[in-house]
Design a protein around this motif. Structure first.
Motif, PDB file in Angstrom:
ATOM      1  N   GLY A 180       0.935  -1.232   0.046  1.00 47.45           N
ATOM      2  CA  GLY A 180      -0.087   0.074   0.116  1.00 47.45           C
ATOM      3  C   GLY A 180       0.836   1.125  -0.135  1.00 47.45           C
ATOM      4  N   THR A 181       2.090   1.084  -0.091  1.00 45.66           N
ATOM      5  CA  THR A 181       3.030   2.426  -0.051  1.00 45.66           C
ATOM      6  C   THR A 181       3.809   2.509  -1.403  1.00 45.66           C
ATOM      7  OG1 THR A 181       5.070   1.211   0.536  1.00 45.66           O
ATOM      8  CG2 THR A 181       3.444   1.848   2.293  1.00 45.66           C
ATOM      9  N   ASP A 182       4.470   3.742  -1.448  1.00 46.70           N
ATOM     10  CA  ASP A 182       5.114   3.786  -2.952  1.00 46.70           C
ATOM     11  C   ASP A 182       5.907   2.699  -3.004  1.00 46.70           C
ATOM     12  OD1 ASP A 182       3.681   5.955  -3.591  1.00 46.70           O
ATOM     13  OD2 ASP A 182       5.140   7.408  -3.273  1.00 46.70           O
ATOM     14  N   LYS A 183       6.388   1.993  -2.076  1.00 47.55           N
ATOM     15  CA  LYS A 183       7.861   1.210  -2.251  1.00 47.55           C
ATOM     16  C   LYS A 183       7.330  -0.210  -2.661  1.00 47.55           C
ATOM     17  CE  LYS A 183      11.135   3.560   0.732  1.00 47.55           C
ATOM     18  NZ  LYS A 183      11.741   3.434   1.754  1.00 47.55           N
ATOM     19  N   GLU A 184       5.930  -0.376  -2.544  1.00 40.67           N
ATOM     20  CA  GLU A 184       5.492  -1.861  -2.495  1.00 40.67           C
ATOM     21  C   GLU A 184       5.749  -2.188  -4.191  1.00 40.67           C
ATOM     22  OE1 GLU A 184       1.067  -2.179  -2.683  1.00 40.67           O
ATOM     23  OE2 GLU A 184       1.097  -4.304  -2.898  1.00 40.67           O
ATOM     24  N   ARG A 185       5.963  -1.450  -5.156  1.00 39.50           N
ATOM     25  CA  ARG A 185       6.460  -1.920  -6.458  1.00 39.50           C
ATOM     26  C   ARG A 185       7.814  -2.361  -6.492  1.00 39.50           C
ATOM     27  NH1 ARG A 185       6.056   3.606  -6.983  1.00 39.50           N
ATOM     28  NH2 ARG A 185       7.914   4.697  -7.764  1.00 39.50           N
ATOM     29  N   THR A 186       8.668  -2.200  -5.597  1.00 39.95           N
ATOM     30  CA  THR A 186       9.977  -2.543  -5.492  1.00 39.95           C
ATOM     31  C   THR A 186       9.904  -4.075  -5.480  1.00 39.95           C
ATOM     32  OG1 THR A 186      10.261  -2.350  -3.252  1.00 39.95           O
ATOM     33  CG2 THR A 186      11.078  -0.453  -4.306  1.00 39.95           C
ATOM     34  N   LEU A 187       8.935  -4.603  -4.884  1.00 39.94           N
ATOM     35  CA  LEU A 187       8.633  -6.002  -4.594  1.00 39.94           C
ATOM     36  C   LEU A 187       8.184  -6.726  -5.873  1.00 39.94           C
ATOM     37  CD1 LEU A 187       6.725  -6.073  -1.095  1.00 39.94           C
ATOM     38  CD2 LEU A 187       9.310  -6.493  -1.578  1.00 39.94           C
ATOM     39  N   TYR A 188       7.742  -5.911  -6.796  1.00 44.65           N
ATOM     40  CA  TYR A 188       7.304  -6.556  -8.076  1.00 44.65           C
ATOM     41  C   TYR A 188       8.510  -6.757  -8.948  1.00 44.65           C
ATOM     42  CZ  TYR A 188       2.914  -4.219  -6.589  1.00 44.65           C
ATOM     43  OH  TYR A 188       1.851  -3.987  -5.738  1.00 44.65           O
ATOM     44  N   ALA A 189       9.542  -6.154  -8.805  1.00 47.56           N
ATOM     45  CA  ALA A 189      10.659  -6.333  -9.746  1.00 47.56           C
ATOM     46  C   ALA A 189      11.425  -7.350  -9.288  1.00 47.56           C
ATOM     47  CB  ALA A 189      11.630  -5.082  -9.624  1.00 47.56           C
ATOM     48  N   PRO A 190      12.466  -8.210  -9.823  1.00 43.27           N
ATOM     49  CA  PRO A 190      13.114  -9.274  -9.658  1.00 43.27           C
ATOM     50  C   PRO A 190      14.101  -8.633  -8.684  1.00 43.27           C
ATOM     51  CG  PRO A 190      12.966  -9.355 -11.888  1.00 43.27           C
ATOM     52  CD  PRO A 190      12.300  -8.092 -11.427  1.00 43.27           C
ATOM     53  N   GLN A 191      14.645  -9.422  -7.493  1.00 44.98           N
ATOM     54  CA  GLN A 191      15.566  -8.992  -6.835  1.00 44.98           C
ATOM     55  C   GLN A 191      17.019  -9.138  -7.389  1.00 44.98           C
ATOM     56  OE1 GLN A 191      16.763 -11.817  -3.186  1.00 44.98           O
ATOM     57  NE2 GLN A 191      14.557 -12.468  -3.497  1.00 44.98           N
ATOM     58  N   ASP A 192      17.389  -9.875  -8.248  1.00 43.11           N
ATOM     59  CA  ASP A 192      18.694  -9.740  -8.975  1.00 43.11           C
ATOM     60  C   ASP A 192      18.375 -10.274 -10.354  1.00 43.11           C
ATOM     61  OD1 ASP A 192      18.938 -12.642  -9.215  1.00 43.11           O
ATOM     62  OD2 ASP A 192      19.818 -12.629  -7.370  1.00 43.11           O
ATOM     63  N   ASP A 193      19.209 -10.277 -11.293  1.00 40.04           N
ATOM     64  CA  ASP A 193      19.268 -10.629 -12.705  1.00 40.04           C
ATOM     65  C   ASP A 193      19.451 -12.188 -12.952  1.00 40.04           C
ATOM     66  OD1 ASP A 193      18.789  -8.204 -13.431  1.00 40.04           O
ATOM     67  OD2 ASP A 193      20.679  -7.723 -14.286  1.00 40.04           O
ATOM     68  N   PHE A 194      19.858 -12.606 -11.826  1.00 37.58           N
ATOM     69  CA  PHE A 194      20.011 -14.305 -12.187  1.00 37.58           C
ATOM     70  C   PHE A 194      18.973 -14.982 -13.135  1.00 37.58           C
ATOM     71  CE2 PHE A 194      19.830 -18.914 -11.279  1.00 37.58           C
ATOM     72  CZ  PHE A 194      21.112 -19.249 -11.646  1.00 37.58           C
ATOM     73  N   TYR A 195      17.901 -14.616 -12.736  1.00 40.84           N
ATOM     74  CA  TYR A 195      16.807 -15.553 -13.506  1.00 40.84           C
ATOM     75  C   TYR A 195      16.353 -15.108 -14.765  1.00 40.84           C
ATOM     76  CZ  TYR A 195      16.102 -18.571  -9.452  1.00 40.84           C
ATOM     77  OH  TYR A 195      16.480 -19.504  -8.175  1.00 40.84           O
ATOM     78  N   ARG A 196      16.620 -13.689 -14.837  1.00 36.42           N
ATOM     79  CA  ARG A 196      16.348 -13.160 -16.096  1.00 36.42           C
ATOM     80  C   ARG A 196      17.254 -13.486 -17.113  1.00 36.42           C
ATOM     81  NH1 ARG A 196      18.237  -8.989 -18.516  1.00 36.42           N
ATOM     82  NH2 ARG A 196      19.272  -8.202 -16.706  1.00 36.42           N
ATOM     83  N   LYS A 197      18.632 -13.565 -16.552  1.00 38.30           N
ATOM     84  CA  LYS A 197      19.529 -13.965 -17.702  1.00 38.30           C
ATOM     85  C   LYS A 197      19.394 -15.385 -18.005  1.00 38.30           C
ATOM     86  CE  LYS A 197      22.914 -10.355 -16.290  1.00 38.30           C
ATOM     87  NZ  LYS A 197      24.114 -10.188 -15.501  1.00 38.30           N
ATOM     88  N   LEU A 198      18.937 -16.130 -16.782  1.00 38.39           N
ATOM     89  CA  LEU A 198      18.869 -17.583 -17.188  1.00 38.39           C
ATOM     90  C   LEU A 198      17.519 -17.806 -18.131  1.00 38.39           C
ATOM     91  CD1 LEU A 198      19.439 -20.309 -16.496  1.00 38.39           C
ATOM     92  CD2 LEU A 198      17.935 -20.532 -14.330  1.00 38.39           C
ATOM     93  N   ALA A 199      16.650 -17.174 -17.749  1.00 40.63           N
ATOM     94  CA  ALA A 199      15.327 -17.115 -18.880  1.00 40.63           C
ATOM     95  C   ALA A 199      15.813 -16.738 -20.232  1.00 40.63           C
ATOM     96  CB  ALA A 199      14.134 -16.391 -18.272  1.00 40.63           C
ATOM     97  N   GLU A 200      16.697 -15.850 -20.372  1.00 44.49           N
ATOM     98  CA  GLU A 200      17.055 -15.540 -21.729  1.00 44.49           C
ATOM     99  C   GLU A 200      17.814 -16.492 -22.661  1.00 44.49           C
ATOM    100  OE1 GLU A 200      16.839 -10.791 -20.582  1.00 44.49           O
ATOM    101  OE2 GLU A 200      18.816 -11.516 -21.268  1.00 44.49           O
TER     102      GLU A 200
END
Ligand SMILES: [Zn+2]
Length: 1134
Positions: A683-703
């Motif tokens: 419910g705060t402005d920072k909530e959306r930080t939880l929607y982003a991946p915490q690091d790049d590992f899985y994104r790179k792996l997915a690529e």
């Protein structure tokens, strides 16, 4: 920029489209064709830049033969305004990282042995540190699962359906003249237009004037809504003559603010405080509806029952029942209803989605939809229709937010509509629709435009006696390859047109030669990776997964359900990865354990992937053994990252599907994650930080998986935070799907789990895919929404794509369009079919250009618009706080409707709410989108569920989303003989739909409510015992087992009909519809059910009536404070 069509069509006879296929006919014979100019090799044909100008030419008026829906009169106001354009939403494009980790040389593995004694296979040539280890080693001492906050589960809500399709337009040439003549027409108070001369040429009936809601102003603010567009103007409004606008009406003056009168100060987006506002609408007298409208809003505020730890007993309704307080809690609201009655609006008088959907369904039950019709609106996304390919692709594949493209950006901005496409390239056809033709041009590949690379299609024009063709995308004049040459007839049509499906059909598949390969096409591999850690055992997930896999892969006779040639592989994992050699010659599967997950490798080259038929016995016995084998496993920390790395290596040269079952946050091995959830951020402005991946590992792996053509589906069974935002990168980037089962309970979720495995495995599937959307000159594609990977700005890379995945595409102007021509779109999907064939599927769509705002609205498609806006809103949710996203959505709704009000109905009285017919349900659907778990407020939605819902909406097709937003509800307590019976085409007629509100439920009735995810069977507390006997075989509500997931197969007519209806609904939906039996006042699941009743006040948002009133107030403010905006556009002075 406007390439007039005539300039590029030398040789064609005027006004006749040479190769326009007659509607309703379809050709056959895949033509074999001649060579084409070489396509740039290598990677699938990259398609060069944007097309040039020009649409197709004058259409031959393919008016469909079947009774055309008459064209409604055009509200013909001149457009005079420009306003800000629709917002655009950034899409995350991912940079492409270098590969890391190359495949290890597989090593043949060890000796057979019984699975229970699986030993470390003898490694030859393996580095020491890669020794395989027998199962059982490396099992850490008993560790309890992470003690973390149990999930709160929140009920879902959703929405569904329809929009009215409206308007029609005609042949271009004729139309333009008409438009000019009508430029001074006025819109009548009932929305009907005064008929100008020449208008009689239009079909006489059927016009659907804007829906109008009148509210008389005055201190008592009585409201009168007129919903039926064809209804006579209500009360005192002279027919055809609009009331004079009240100059200077003050939006804040109650006297001129019918809807705001009662609560002038009430913020539109604040739910009315309890006791005020619009309580539940009591049933209209004589309707026999519930005497006691329950209060969904109050229910929602009951603390959600915390889920129990998985090892505990399934918590079903019984223990929760006391919290329900069935009746007593509803009473206060009833009292409120009385108190608030002065502000009551009859819900029957506001636009009803049910009426709109029913009407559309009835229309399309009578006839097929011919896709190139310019006189019929596209069927609603909720409608079960049959389409005939007449040169445009089936709406299942491609829908637009409006089927009349505004000729200029200013006009689009004035309309405020988003201009977008929603594309579902592999959507399933209805059983009675003609299959897609496949055409093989041989080694030369399909004919394409040399400049823009568009594929040959029905809108390309052959000229010069057949020696040239003009591209409908870029207007380039191409030479026809001699092997593809054919003479033209007197109308400029190729003589072989009947044998050329690619010149007649909106959708076609091309078999393509090697230059379109990125790897040798092979049938897909299906690898199942099962978490066997402590949580998986304790929750019962493993047992259920085994059953689900067996059921999905083999039928009752042991025959494979997979496509021919497909192979399967099984692996299990906890802190180690266990591979299995399933070679058909073995007596028993051999396990090979890879303990060093930080340097993972694939320990076997043969036997990992096997034919599901020849190795059936081996695989089934392995699966059956797994629960026992790991029964004592105390290991936690399943290493999902290493598993994906290993499977990527194993499938690198092939591609396919990895279906994973993971129970907890990976905290060990590659891709270990931290627990970072913090409910204080909700419910705060920072909530959306939880929607982003915490690091790049899985994104790179997915690529990397995208490069391998490996598509990942992720089933998650968390009993605590599992970081969907990060793990979910795997499916969202590879084109897969995430399914969530928080606090998995086999009794409650088992059927849904196994049902969804089967759905995922059986869907039409393609992989190693690349998709590009092209559009004709004057337009450009600017953004893409959905789940995919992009290395450049034009091509969507899809490791996998199935029949249910959809993408949004934002289109912008690149110049002024010529309204004498049409705008063209072409979607090309290069992919490998699940059975290993390399194909390009091409969808073509051509649609008129409009210079009048009225036509843009008339042909607007609300179903597509709401789906498109939801994708955009989700994209914004990553960069803005959700409350801003919600406000922006309501604002968008107001802007669109105000634009219509100001420009198409400006002479009506300010007290009237006038909505375009096509968008009269827009406020309702905007509200239901606000109520969706992806956007709604409330701290009871944890970040995992939020992100999961967001990604699901991003990839959802229009039809599915309409039911998701506004569920489908039908009464089943008094079924007529004609419903619930399957006809020869598989179609089942349903009882009449009911609006989703508690006020519509009869306590003496039973209802099915279905939202594409679950199917609720609600039983009123007074439901007759005869009904219960017929359907459940018991006499009282108390005896009904509300934990059941299948109705008993009784031979009574009612039971048969209801089961037929359920099975029909199930077939229509991409996901397994889980049956939830809800007994009124008895089951906890009624909370979840009531949240589906989106017309009520619930889900932290207003009721439909309140929201519509709020929207009306905002429109009035917009219109009265900026009434002259319409005159300021530069465009009108040009
Ligand atoms: Zn071209």
């Amino acid at each position: 920029m406007s390439g007039p069509y005539t300039n590029v069509r030398p040789g064609a006879s005027p006004g006749v489209r040479p190769n326009m296929p007659p509607p309703g006919m379809r050709p056959m014979q895949p033509g074999v064709g001649p060579a084409r100019p070489p396509v740039n090799g290598q990677h699938p044909p990259q398609h060069p830049g944007q097309p040039g100008p020009g649409g197709p030419g004058p259409r031959p008026n393919p008016v469909s033969p079947q009774g055309a829906r008459p064209r409604p009169p055009l509200p013909n106001q001149q457009i005079r305004t420009a306003s800000p354009g629709p917002g655009q939403h950034p899409t995350g494009a991912h940079a492409h990282p270098p590969h890391h980790g190359s495949a290890q040389t597989p090593t043949p593995m060890g000796t057979p042995g019984s699975a229970s004694q699986m030993t470390s296979p003898p490694h030859q040539g393996q580095p020491l540190h890669r020794s395989a280890t027998p199962l059982g080693q490396n099992i850490p001492p008993q560790q309890p699962p992470h003690a973390q906050q149990p999930y709160q589960q929140t009920p879902q809500h959703q929405t569904q359906q329809p929009t009215p399709p409206p308007v029609s337009m005609d042949q271009n040439g004729a139309m333009n003249g008409l438009y000019n003549q009508m430029s001074n027409m006025t819109v009548g108070s009932n929305g009907a237009m005064d008929q100008p001369q020449g208008f009689s040429q239009m079909p006489p009936q059927g016009p659907q004037p804007p829906t109008e809601f009148k509210a008389k102003t005055g201190t008592r603010a009585k409201r009168v809504f007129a919903t039926d567009p064809s209804a006579p103007p209500s009360q005192g409004q002279p027919s055809g003559m609009p009331p004079l606008p009240q100059a200077g009406a003050n939006p804040y003056d109650p006297a001129s603010q019918p809807y705001g009168a009662q609560n002038p100060g009430q913020a539109w987006n604040q739910p009315p405080a309890p006791g005020q506002g619009y309580p539940q609408q009591p049933p209209a007298s004589g309707q026999g509806y519930p005497q006691q409208p329950p209060a969904p809003y109050q229910q929602q505020h009951q603390p959600p029952a915390p889920y129990q730890q998985p090892q505990s007993q399934p918590q079903m309704a019984p223990q929760m029942a006391p919290q329900m307080a069935p009746q007593s809690q509803f009473r206060p609201n009833q009292a409120q209803a009385q108190a608030g009655s002065k502000s009551r609006i009859d819900p029957d008088q506001i636009p009803s989605p049910v009426a709109v959907q029913e009407a559309d369904q009835q229309e399309w039950d009578k006839m097929p939809f011919v896709t190139n019709s310019r006189t019929h609106a596209t069927p609603l996304a909720s409608t079960d229709f049959m389409a005939v390919d007449g040169g445009n692709c089936n709406p299942r594949f491609f829908r637009m937010t409006t089927y009349n493209i505004p000729s200029t950006e200013d006009l689009l901005n004035t309309a405020q509509l988003p201009m977008g496409l929603v594309i579902q390239p592999l959507a399933k056809l209805r059983a009675d629709e003609a299959p897609i033709d496949t055409v093989d041009f041989g080694d030369s590949g399909p004919a394409r435009c040399r400049r823009c690379k568009a594929y040959i299609n029905p809108y390309m024009i052959f000229t010069n006696g057949g020696q040239r063709f003009v591209c409908n995308m870029c207007l380039f004049e191409n030479e026809v390859d001699p092997s593809y040459f054919c003479n033209l007839d007197m109308n400029g049509r190729r003589l072989d047109l009947d044998q050329r499906p690619e010149l007649r059909n909106g959708t076609i598949e091309f078999a393509v030669p090697k230059e379109y390969w990125n790897k040798t096409p092979a049938p897909a591999a299906y690898v199942f990776a099962i978490d066997v850690s402590w949580n998986a055992i304790q929750s019962g997930m493993l047992v259920q997964a085994v059953e689900g896999i067996k059921n999905a892969v083999w039928d009752e006779n042991g025959a494979s359900r997979l496509v021919p040639g497909a192979q399967i592989g099984i692996l299990t994992y906890d802190k180690n990865i266990h591979f299995y050699n399933l070679s058909p010659g073995l007596e028993q599967a051999q396990m090979m354990v890879v303990p060093d997950v930080n340097d993972v490798f694939v320990p076997l080259s043969d036997g990992f992937l096997v034919n599901p038929e020849t190795s059936q016995a081996l695989v089934v016995s392995l699966l059956d053994m797994l629960p026992q084998l790991f029964a004592e496993n105390k290991t936690t920390e399943p290493v999902i990252g290493a598993v994906v790395q290993a499977v990527r290596m194993a499938l690198e040269n092939r591609g396919g599907k990895l279906i994973m079952f993971q129970t907890s946050l990976p905290t060990y091995g590659p891709g270990a994650l931290k627990h970072r959830d913090d409910s204080k951020l909700y419910g705060t402005d920072k909530e959306r930080t939880l929607y982003a991946p915490q690091d790049d590992f899985y994104r790179k792996l997915a690529e990397q998986c995208v490069d391998a053509g490996l598509c990942i589906d992720l089933f998650l069974f968390p009993n605590a935070y599992i970081d969907v935002a990060t793990l979910g990168c795997l499916p969202s980037i590879t084109g897969g799907e995430t399914l969530m089962f928080p606090n998995f309970n086999a009794a409650r979720d088992g059927a849904k789990f196994t049902g969804n495995i089967a759905k995922i495995v059986s869907r039409p599937f393609g992989f190693n895919a690349l998709m590009r959307v092209r559009c004709s000159t004057g337009l450009r594609i600017t953004e893409h929404f959905g789940n995919f990977h992009m290395k450049n700005s034009t091509d969507l890379e899809l490791a996998g794509i199935d029949s249910e995945k959809a993408f949004g595409v934002l289109v912008k102007h690149d110049g002024k369009l010529d309204e004498k021509t049409e705008a063209s779109f072409q979607v090309a999907l290069l992919y490998t079919t699940a059975d290993g064939l390399r194909r390009v599927r091409v969808h073509n769509f051509s649609t008129p250009v409009a210079s009048l705002l009225g036509n843009v609205f008339r042909w607007a498609d609300m179903d597509t618009t709401i789906n498109f806006l939801s994708k955009g809103a989700i994209a914004q949710g990553l960069s803005k706080p959700l409350n801003e996203v919600r406000d922006a959505l309501t604002e968008k709704c107001v802007k669109i409707l105000s634009a219509y009000r100001k420009n198409c109905a400006s002479s009506t009285a300010p007290g009237q709410l006038i909505l375009p017919e096509s968008f009269k349900l827009f406020p309702l659907y905007a509200l239901t989108l606000l109520k969706s778990k992806s956007l709604r407020s409330g701290k009871d939605i944890n970040s995992d569920m939020r992100v999961h819902q967001m990604r699901m909406l991003k990839g959802m097709g229009v039809s599915e989303s309409i039911a998701f937003f506004y569920p489908r509800m039908i009464p089943v307590h008094a079924l007529e003989e004609t419903v619930g019976v399957e006809d020869q085409t598989g179609r089942v007629f349903l009882p009449q739909l009911v609006r989703v509100s508690y006020a519509r439920l009869n306590p003496a009735g039973a209802y099915i409510l279905e939202n594409g995810q679950n199917l609720y069977l609600w039983l009123g507390r007074e439901v007759p015992s005869e009904f219960l006997m017929e359907v459940f075989g018991v006499a009282t509500l108390d005896e009904v087992d509300s934990g059941m997931h299948y109705l008993p197969k009784l031979s009574t007519p009612t039971s048969t009909q209801i089961r037929t209806i359920m099975s029909y609904m199930e077939r229509q939906r991409p996901k397994y519809l889980n049956l939830v039996v809800v007994r009124q006042g008895k089951d906890q699941s009624e909370i979840e059910f009531s949240n589906q009743l989106v017309e009520d006040k619930n889900n932290d948002a207003m009721s439909y009536v309140d929201y519509l009133c709020a929207i009306h107030r905002m429109i009035q403010t917009e219109v009265t404070t900026r009434p002259h905006e319409v005159h300021t556009s530069l465009w009108t002075t040009r």
